[in-house]
Write a protein that holds these residues in place. Structure first.
Motif, PDB file in Angstrom:
ATOM      1  N   HIS A 113       0.833  -1.231  -0.009  1.00  0.00           N
ATOM      2  CA  HIS A 113       0.015  -0.030   0.032  1.00  0.00           C
ATOM      3  C   HIS A 113       0.895   1.145   0.085  1.00  0.00           C
ATOM      4  O   HIS A 113       1.946   1.226   0.838  1.00  0.00           O
ATOM      5  CB  HIS A 113      -0.934  -0.035   1.127  1.00  0.00           C
ATOM      6  CG  HIS A 113      -1.706  -1.300   1.217  1.00  0.00           C
ATOM      7  ND1 HIS A 113      -2.940  -1.397   0.425  1.00  0.00           N
ATOM      8  CD2 HIS A 113      -1.629  -2.343   2.006  1.00  0.00           C
ATOM      9  CE1 HIS A 113      -3.495  -2.633   0.581  1.00  0.00           C
ATOM     10  NE2 HIS A 113      -2.712  -3.228   1.436  1.00  0.00           N
ATOM     11  N   LEU A 114       0.566   2.144  -0.999  1.00  0.00           N
ATOM     12  CA  LEU A 114       1.198   3.237  -1.051  1.00  0.00           C
ATOM     13  C   LEU A 114       0.558   4.515  -1.305  1.00  0.00           C
ATOM     14  O   LEU A 114      -0.841   4.527  -1.816  1.00  0.00           O
ATOM     15  CB  LEU A 114       2.216   3.079  -2.290  1.00  0.00           C
ATOM     16  CG  LEU A 114       3.145   1.839  -2.252  1.00  0.00           C
ATOM     17  CD1 LEU A 114       2.436   0.683  -3.291  1.00  0.00           C
ATOM     18  CD2 LEU A 114       4.509   2.186  -2.906  1.00  0.00           C
ATOM     19  N   GLN A 125       5.740   6.831  -5.675  1.00  0.00           N
ATOM     20  CA  GLN A 125       4.556   6.078  -4.846  1.00  0.00           C
ATOM     21  C   GLN A 125       5.425   5.780  -3.647  1.00  0.00           C
ATOM     22  O   GLN A 125       6.505   4.914  -3.620  1.00  0.00           O
ATOM     23  CB  GLN A 125       4.318   4.837  -5.518  1.00  0.00           C
ATOM     24  CG  GLN A 125       3.514   5.265  -6.981  1.00  0.00           C
ATOM     25  CD  GLN A 125       2.930   4.372  -7.863  1.00  0.00           C
ATOM     26  OE1 GLN A 125       2.037   3.785  -7.800  1.00  0.00           O
ATOM     27  NE2 GLN A 125       4.194   3.902  -8.617  1.00  0.00           N
ATOM     28  N   ASP A 126       4.984   6.039  -2.445  1.00  0.00           N
ATOM     29  CA  ASP A 126       5.934   5.758  -0.986  1.00  0.00           C
ATOM     30  C   ASP A 126       4.867   4.923  -0.276  1.00  0.00           C
ATOM     31  O   ASP A 126       3.658   5.253  -0.261  1.00  0.00           O
ATOM     32  CB  ASP A 126       6.132   6.753  -0.359  1.00  0.00           C
ATOM     33  CG  ASP A 126       7.452   7.617  -0.980  1.00  0.00           C
ATOM     34  OD1 ASP A 126       8.624   7.047  -1.279  1.00  0.00           O
ATOM     35  OD2 ASP A 126       7.281   8.581  -1.158  1.00  0.00           O
ATOM     36  N   GLY A 127       5.444   3.800   0.374  1.00  0.00           N
ATOM     37  CA  GLY A 127       4.647   2.830   1.054  1.00  0.00           C
ATOM     38  C   GLY A 127       5.300   2.115   1.785  1.00  0.00           C
ATOM     39  O   GLY A 127       6.551   2.269   2.274  1.00  0.00           O
ATOM     40  N   THR A 128       4.700   0.632   2.139  1.00  0.00           N
ATOM     41  CA  THR A 128       5.096  -0.183   2.879  1.00  0.00           C
ATOM     42  C   THR A 128       5.057  -1.487   2.135  1.00  0.00           C
ATOM     43  O   THR A 128       3.664  -1.813   1.640  1.00  0.00           O
ATOM     44  CB  THR A 128       4.524  -0.355   4.254  1.00  0.00           C
ATOM     45  OG1 THR A 128       4.550   0.938   4.887  1.00  0.00           O
ATOM     46  CG2 THR A 128       5.399  -1.454   5.226  1.00  0.00           C
ATOM     47  N   GLY A 132       7.044  -5.011   5.566  1.00  0.00           N
ATOM     48  CA  GLY A 132       6.942  -4.102   6.615  1.00  0.00           C
ATOM     49  C   GLY A 132       8.021  -3.126   6.274  1.00  0.00           C
ATOM     50  O   GLY A 132       7.911  -1.881   6.961  1.00  0.00           O
ATOM     51  N   ARG A 133       9.049  -3.306   5.239  1.00  0.00           N
ATOM     52  CA  ARG A 133       9.973  -2.407   4.968  1.00  0.00           C
ATOM     53  C   ARG A 133       9.283  -1.183   4.263  1.00  0.00           C
ATOM     54  O   ARG A 133       8.333  -1.281   3.170  1.00  0.00           O
ATOM     55  CB  ARG A 133      11.030  -2.929   4.279  1.00  0.00           C
ATOM     56  CG  ARG A 133      11.747  -4.065   5.000  1.00  0.00           C
ATOM     57  CD  ARG A 133      13.100  -4.424   4.428  1.00  0.00           C
ATOM     58  NE  ARG A 133      12.795  -5.278   3.284  1.00  0.00           N
ATOM     59  CZ  ARG A 133      13.309  -5.879   2.053  1.00  0.00           C
ATOM     60  NH1 ARG A 133      14.590  -5.290   2.230  1.00  0.00           N
ATOM     61  NH2 ARG A 133      12.945  -6.331   1.187  1.00  0.00           N
ATOM     62  N   ASP A 156      16.542   0.707   6.378  1.00  0.00           N
ATOM     63  CA  ASP A 156      16.770   1.518   7.717  1.00  0.00           C
ATOM     64  C   ASP A 156      15.894   2.937   7.786  1.00  0.00           C
ATOM     65  O   ASP A 156      16.376   3.942   7.840  1.00  0.00           O
ATOM     66  CB  ASP A 156      18.312   2.149   7.385  1.00  0.00           C
ATOM     67  CG  ASP A 156      18.678   2.832   6.209  1.00  0.00           C
ATOM     68  OD1 ASP A 156      17.560   3.162   5.443  1.00  0.00           O
ATOM     69  OD2 ASP A 156      19.711   2.944   5.875  1.00  0.00           O
ATOM     70  N   GLU A 157      14.505   2.487   7.388  1.00  0.00           N
ATOM     71  CA  GLU A 157      13.350   3.319   7.661  1.00  0.00           C
ATOM     72  C   GLU A 157      13.663   4.619   6.713  1.00  0.00           C
ATOM     73  O   GLU A 157      13.109   5.741   7.193  1.00  0.00           O
ATOM     74  CB  GLU A 157      13.181   3.520   9.211  1.00  0.00           C
ATOM     75  CG  GLU A 157      12.928   2.813  10.118  1.00  0.00           C
ATOM     76  CD  GLU A 157      11.520   2.085   9.548  1.00  0.00           C
ATOM     77  OE1 GLU A 157      10.592   2.758   9.130  1.00  0.00           O
ATOM     78  OE2 GLU A 157      11.419   0.810   9.541  1.00  0.00           O
ATOM     79  N   GLY A 158      14.213   4.362   5.638  1.00  0.00           N
ATOM     80  CA  GLY A 158      13.943   5.486   4.475  1.00  0.00           C
ATOM     81  C   GLY A 158      15.530   6.333   4.681  1.00  0.00           C
ATOM     82  O   GLY A 158      15.417   7.148   3.784  1.00  0.00           O
ATOM     83  N   THR A 159      16.241   5.970   5.368  1.00  0.00           N
ATOM     84  CA  THR A 159      17.874   6.788   5.267  1.00  0.00           C
ATOM     85  C   THR A 159      18.481   6.570   3.818  1.00  0.00           C
ATOM     86  O   THR A 159      18.855   7.397   3.363  1.00  0.00           O
ATOM     87  CB  THR A 159      18.670   6.210   6.599  1.00  0.00           C
ATOM     88  OG1 THR A 159      17.888   6.698   7.733  1.00  0.00           O
ATOM     89  CG2 THR A 159      19.914   7.243   6.522  1.00  0.00           C
ATOM     90  N   THR A 160      18.484   5.346   3.510  1.00  0.00           N
ATOM     91  CA  THR A 160      18.923   4.834   2.331  1.00  0.00           C
ATOM     92  C   THR A 160      18.129   3.841   1.721  1.00  0.00           C
ATOM     93  O   THR A 160      17.236   3.003   2.303  1.00  0.00           O
ATOM     94  CB  THR A 160      20.537   4.054   2.529  1.00  0.00           C
ATOM     95  OG1 THR A 160      20.404   3.014   3.531  1.00  0.00           O
ATOM     96  CG2 THR A 160      21.419   5.150   3.130  1.00  0.00           C
TER      97      THR A 160
END
Length: 173
Positions: A113-114, A125-128, A132-133, A156-160
């Motif tokens: 889902h994004l 499109q950003d999502g999970t 869960g990543r 790493d939760e969107g850092t890289t």
């Protein structure tokens, strides 16, 4: 008065976008049609890239308030000669000013889902992902006859971000 009930396809597929948000509907609406696509996917465990080819069909649905796509691969064992691999539904949410995207590939166990917004010359499109990543799916360029798409994942939760898929397609309809 007798009214015949439309078929499922007639009830779902729309002839075009809703006139309420013509500019917003154009964002994903420009992809309506059929596409011959070539892509490559990264196996994150082995580090190997796998090439693949597929057909991508996109239509307006839900009275033109959404765009739905199906991904097809050639399958000699299927009566149509194609197997449906996945579908995505992209619905414009006027309250949020963004597109809500749900992707399903049941045979692969993928359910994502994004939220989609314009980004540079394409769409982000950003999502999970199912695991869960954080995921990021970008249409990095869209023209009348071609598009390029990239799939990214973050550990790493969107850092890289790690590129895990790249597709390029040309319009066939």
């Amino acid at each position: 008065m007798t009214t015949s009930v439309p078929s499922f396809t007639e009830a779902l597929v729309a002839p075009g976008p809703t006139p309420e948000y013509p500019g917003r509907m154009r964002r994903f609406g420009q992809l309506v049609g059929a596409w011959a696509a070539k892509g490559s996917r990264l196996n994150e465990v082995s580090g190997e890239w796998t090439e693949r080819e597929f057909t991508w069909i996109v239509e307006f649905v839900l009275d033109g308030r959404a765009v739905q796509d199906v991904e097809l691969v050639v399958s000699g064992s299927h009566p149509t000669g194609f197997k449906t691999v996945s579908t995505a539904l992209r619905v414009y949410d006027p309250d949020a000013g963004a597109w809500r995207v749900s992707y399903f590939a049941p045979a692969e166990g993928e359910y994502c889902h994004l939220v989609a917004t314009p980004h540079r010359n394409g769409l982000r499109q950003d999502g999970t992902g199912t695991d869960g990543r954080p995921i990021r799916w970008n249409f990095v360029s869209i023209t009348a006859d071609a598009y390029a798409w990239e799939g990214w994942v973050s550990n790493d939760e969107g850092t890289t971000w790690l590129l895990v898929e790249h597709n390029e397609a040309t319009r066939i309809r």
